[in-house]
Design an enzyme around this catalytic site. Structure first.
Site, PDB file in Angstrom:
ATOM      1  N   GLY A 131       0.781  -1.228   0.000  1.00 11.56           N
ATOM      2  CA  GLY A 131       0.000   0.000   0.000  1.00 11.56           C
ATOM      3  C   GLY A 131       0.813   1.279   0.000  1.00 11.56           C
ATOM      4  N   GLU A 132       2.078   1.186   0.472  1.00 12.58           N
ATOM      5  CA  GLU A 132       2.845   2.419   0.617  1.00 12.58           C
ATOM      6  C   GLU A 132       3.357   2.941  -0.714  1.00 12.58           C
ATOM      7  OE1 GLU A 132       6.032   2.154   3.649  1.00 12.58           O
ATOM      8  OE2 GLU A 132       4.793   0.436   4.245  1.00 12.58           O
ATOM      9  N   ALA A 133       3.170   4.244  -0.899  1.00 12.28           N
ATOM     10  CA  ALA A 133       3.529   4.863  -2.175  1.00 12.28           C
ATOM     11  C   ALA A 133       5.004   4.657  -2.521  1.00 12.28           C
ATOM     12  CB  ALA A 133       3.206   6.346  -2.148  1.00 12.28           C
TER      13      ALA A 133
ATOM     14  N   ILE B  55       5.597   1.138  -3.742  1.00  9.27           N
ATOM     15  CA  ILE B  55       5.032   0.962  -5.085  1.00  9.27           C
ATOM     16  C   ILE B  55       5.969   1.595  -6.104  1.00  9.27           C
ATOM     17  CG2 ILE B  55       3.091   1.552  -6.594  1.00  9.27           C
ATOM     18  CD1 ILE B  55       1.281   1.488  -4.192  1.00  9.27           C
TER      19      ILE B  55
END
Ligand SMILES: *[C@@H]1O[C@H](CO)[C@@H](O)[C@H](O)[C@H]1NC(C)=O
Ligand SMILES: *[C@@H]1O[C@H](CO)[C@@H](O)[C@H](O)[C@H]1NC(C)=O
Length: 390
Positions: free
Chosen positions: A174-176, A179
């Site tokens: 989920g962490e930008a 990603i």
């Protein structure tokens, strides 16, 4: 012939030779020298027979030792398998600890390549946890991520197909920032496999994000405003180092996403997920078409004695998947295509293989294949598939 049997026969024949040639009978007409000679020979015979007995005993001892070693070897393999299973469980609870455990027990080597291979195979591993591990900022994890993307083969795939494959091999965290690192690694691997498609890795990276957003816009029911293909094209103006990408390319990518959303592993909560979680084996293979004789890339899953294959790595789409039952596999040679094997019906060779397919409208149709011809990416994968199917 076994070593023991061979020795037994050898000993018996030697004995017979000695017994027959050297009887204890001493003929009267021998000279003194000859009698001496004869008793010498008899002494040597006795020595030899003693030697044989000793050898026999030694061989028996060695044989027992060999047997014991084989037993130890076998229990070592079971021991090893148990430890690997334990390592996977530990990994699913805490990836770093799991890897540490596997390293300490010599089940993995401390190289990014070896660990990447373990994650890429993913047997029994939770894909969310794989994603977390690969997204870590640690210098070593970044190297593992690098090796992991290099295990993916993207040559001749369009960007959407490559993304489908990539996003199925783990679950995007989920962490930008995570990603970001992963998508950057993906983009550079894609460009490496497909030189000339994009001006730069950055173009590929930006477009990959645009596609992931497009997926959400088109398929998330909460997004009301569904962009048309023209909007997608105009949104991506100038991203190719200032130039435009071919409209044809963008149109194809758009249509592909529109007709089939990206699926996230372990995220669809339907019953098939359970069946397909922890399959005996899964992976991309080439399959020769039934009617049209071309090789098509399909995602194969072997589980519960059934072989399934899909157009994409999207297990939850009920459409277009085949179930094949009761098959055996054997090596098959096709000129020009490596690592081929074929599947056929073991009970009725030459007869149709039990198979069925679901159509887009939910109808179930039966298959009419007598053989399935398949080509694996590597000789090892071919062997593993053949072994698993057996
Ligand atoms: C995989 O791991 C995630 C995060 O630890 C967890 O929430 C999920 O339930 C796990 N999935 C399975 C199938 O065990
Ligand atoms: C694509 O869209 C579907 C539907 O909203 C969603 O479940 C899925 O997570 C999306 N995939 C990605 C990679 O964002």
């Amino acid at each position: 012939m076994s070593l023991a049997l061979f020795t037994a026969i050898l000993i018996r024949s030697l004995r017979r030779i000695f017994m027959e040639d050297l009887s204890f009978y001493v003929p009267e007409d021998l000279s003194l020298e000859e009698k001496d000679e004869l008793s010498n020979i008899r002494r040597r015979k006795k020595e030899l027979l003693d030697d044989i007995e000793r050898l026999k005993f030694e061989i028996a001892e060695v044989m027992t030792e060999i047997e014991q070693l084989t037993c130890v070897g076998e229990s070592k393999t079971t021991q090893r398998n148990k430890q690997i299973a334990m390592g996977r469980k530990k990994f699913n609870m805490d990836p770093k600890k799991g890897i540490q455990f596997l390293l300490e027990n010599d089940l993995l080597q401390q190289t990014p390549e070896d660990i990447a291979q373990f994650l890429y195979k993913g047997e029994g591993l939770n894909k969310t946890v794989i994603g977390d591990y690969l997204g870590e900022r640690d210098e070593f994890n970044i190297k593992v991520l690098q090796a992991f993307v290099e295990l993916h083969e993207f040559a001749d795939l369009n960007l959407v197909q490559a993304l489908r494959q990539f996003l199925w091999s783990f679950r995007l965290p989920g962490e930008a920032q995570k990603i970001d690192r992963m998508m950057e690694a993906f983009a550079s691997r894609y460009c490496q496999c497909n030189p000339g498609v994009f001006q730069s890795t950055d173009t590929c990276y930006v477009l990959s994000f645009a596609i992931i957003m497009l997926n959400t816009s088109l398929h998330n029911p909460n997004v009301r405003d569904k962009p048309a293909v023209e909007r997608f094209i105009s949104m991506n103006r100038g991203i190719n180092d200032g130039g435009d990408l071919p409209e044809e390319l963008l149109r194809n990518l758009y249509e592909s996403i529109k007709s089939e959303p990206f699926k996230i592993p372990e995220d669809d909560g339907n019953d098939l997920t359970h069946t397909f979680f922890n399959p005996d084996r899964e992976g991309w293979l080439l399959k020769l078409g039934g009617r049209v004789k071309t090789w098509k890339r399909r995602w194969f899953i072997l589980t519960d004695n059934c072989l399934y294959y899909f157009e994409y790595t999207t297990v939850s789409s009920f459409c277009y998947f085949w179930v094949v039952k009761d098959i055996v596999s054997r090596v098959y040679c096709t000129p020009g295509l490596p690592n081929c094997f074929e599947l056929y019906n073991p009970n009725h060779k030459g007869q149709v293989i039990k198979a069925c397919k679901t159509e887009a409208d939910g109808r179930v149709v039966e298959g009419n294949h007598v053989v399935y011809r398949i080509s694996a990416p590597t000789p090892e994968e071919k062997e593993e598939w053949i072994k698993s199917i057996k």
